[in-house]
Design a protein around this motif. Sequence first.
Motif, PDB file in Angstrom:
ATOM      1  N   UNK A 113      32.954  76.817  67.089  1.00  0.00           N
ATOM      2  CA  UNK A 113      31.177  76.705  66.676  1.00  0.00           C
ATOM      3  C   UNK A 113      30.651  75.914  67.862  1.00  0.00           C
ATOM      4  N   UNK A 114      31.451  74.767  68.249  1.00  0.00           N
ATOM      5  CA  UNK A 114      30.915  73.875  69.144  1.00  0.00           C
ATOM      6  C   UNK A 114      30.883  74.625  70.532  1.00  0.00           C
ATOM      7  N   UNK A 115      31.982  75.505  70.849  1.00  0.00           N
ATOM      8  CA  UNK A 115      31.690  76.273  72.221  1.00  0.00           C
ATOM      9  C   UNK A 115      30.662  77.219  72.264  1.00  0.00           C
ATOM     10  N   UNK A 116      30.570  77.866  70.917  1.00  0.00           N
ATOM     11  CA  UNK A 116      29.380  78.766  70.843  1.00  0.00           C
ATOM     12  C   UNK A 116      28.312  78.126  71.237  1.00  0.00           C
ATOM     13  N   UNK A 117      27.839  76.943  70.489  1.00  0.00           N
ATOM     14  CA  UNK A 117      26.488  76.345  70.787  1.00  0.00           C
ATOM     15  C   UNK A 117      26.603  75.757  72.172  1.00  0.00           C
ATOM     16  N   UNK A 119      27.858  77.155  74.847  1.00  0.00           N
ATOM     17  CA  UNK A 119      27.838  78.462  75.703  1.00  0.00           C
ATOM     18  C   UNK A 119      26.249  79.219  75.504  1.00  0.00           C
ATOM     19  N   UNK A 120      25.622  78.994  74.216  1.00  0.00           N
ATOM     20  CA  UNK A 120      24.414  79.344  74.076  1.00  0.00           C
ATOM     21  C   UNK A 120      23.424  78.563  74.756  1.00  0.00           C
ATOM     22  N   UNK A 121      23.509  77.172  74.928  1.00  0.00           N
ATOM     23  CA  UNK A 121      22.665  76.309  75.673  1.00  0.00           C
ATOM     24  C   UNK A 121      22.905  76.472  77.184  1.00  0.00           C
ATOM     25  N   UNK A 122      23.992  76.735  77.762  1.00  0.00           N
ATOM     26  CA  UNK A 122      24.337  77.111  79.066  1.00  0.00           C
ATOM     27  C   UNK A 122      23.680  78.477  79.282  1.00  0.00           C
ATOM     28  N   UNK A 123      23.559  79.246  78.425  1.00  0.00           N
ATOM     29  CA  UNK A 123      22.864  80.826  78.878  1.00  0.00           C
ATOM     30  C   UNK A 123      21.379  80.537  78.616  1.00  0.00           C
ATOM     31  N   UNK A 124      20.720  79.682  77.836  1.00  0.00           N
ATOM     32  CA  UNK A 124      19.331  79.358  77.902  1.00  0.00           C
ATOM     33  C   UNK A 124      19.265  78.840  79.228  1.00  0.00           C
ATOM     34  N   UNK A 125      20.043  77.849  79.783  1.00  0.00           N
ATOM     35  CA  UNK A 125      19.609  77.353  81.141  1.00  0.00           C
ATOM     36  C   UNK A 125      19.729  78.303  82.130  1.00  0.00           C
ATOM     37  N   UNK A 126      20.697  79.262  82.200  1.00  0.00           N
ATOM     38  CA  UNK A 126      20.742  80.470  83.231  1.00  0.00           C
ATOM     39  C   UNK A 126      19.312  81.308  82.829  1.00  0.00           C
ATOM     40  N   UNK A 127      18.900  81.593  81.696  1.00  0.00           N
ATOM     41  CA  UNK A 127      17.823  82.481  81.514  1.00  0.00           C
ATOM     42  C   UNK A 127      16.517  82.096  82.158  1.00  0.00           C
ATOM     43  N   UNK A 128      16.651  80.496  82.162  1.00  0.00           N
ATOM     44  CA  UNK A 128      15.273  79.815  82.817  1.00  0.00           C
ATOM     45  C   UNK A 128      15.309  80.250  84.120  1.00  0.00           C
ATOM     46  N   UNK A 129      16.368  80.577  84.879  1.00  0.00           N
ATOM     47  CA  UNK A 129      16.360  80.930  86.382  1.00  0.00           C
ATOM     48  C   UNK A 129      15.978  82.449  86.501  1.00  0.00           C
ATOM     49  N   UNK A 130      16.213  83.373  85.564  1.00  0.00           N
ATOM     50  CA  UNK A 130      15.917  84.761  85.497  1.00  0.00           C
ATOM     51  C   UNK A 130      14.513  85.079  85.269  1.00  0.00           C
ATOM     52  N   UNK A 131      14.223  86.296  85.828  1.00  0.00           N
ATOM     53  CA  UNK A 131      12.684  86.670  85.410  1.00  0.00           C
ATOM     54  C   UNK A 131      12.767  87.122  84.074  1.00  0.00           C
ATOM     55  N   UNK A 132      13.650  87.322  83.431  1.00  0.00           N
ATOM     56  CA  UNK A 132      13.784  87.887  82.030  1.00  0.00           C
ATOM     57  C   UNK A 132      14.910  87.344  81.538  1.00  0.00           C
ATOM     58  N   UNK A 133      15.304  86.989  80.294  1.00  0.00           N
ATOM     59  CA  UNK A 133      16.509  86.421  79.560  1.00  0.00           C
ATOM     60  C   UNK A 133      17.493  87.696  79.757  1.00  0.00           C
TER      61      UNK A 133
END
Length: 167
Positions: A113-117, A119-133
Amino acid sequence: MSMTEPVPDREAVGTLLRHLLELLDGELAERYGRAGLADYRPRYSPVIRALAAEGPMPIRDLARSVGVTHSAASQTVRLMTRSGLLTLEPGADARTRVANLTARAKDLLPFIEADWAATAAAMRELDAELPMPLGDVLVAVVRALQRRPLRERLADGPQEAEGVVSP
């Protein structure tokens, strides 16, 4: 100037997707290895989270719950059983097998669960760099292919590449 790793041709979509999965899953696998979980694979987490939330279930229901094919779920369950994360018991009929978490898997839940959270936070950061999530793009692709599979799209296109003879 730093050299970057080459990126597959944008038209080689399958190669790009495999490369992306290698980049994402490879980092997670290294993280698991550092945590002493060398036999743990990123694809196990959705299965463990589903079974923790919903309880034991037949593989077909598990496949539906995590959004994969029955074949993919069956293969993952087989690997997880070998790793001591799941047990399989007979279901209501001879063809049905019910997956259940082992004590080892339950012990790993706080880490998962901690790793899932994280990873989700890291993916939100990555999404901010992309034209679309990224998740939005992938869901849109899956839905488009569910509406009209690639085989239909291929059937409407050129039938043969120039210079290639069909058998």
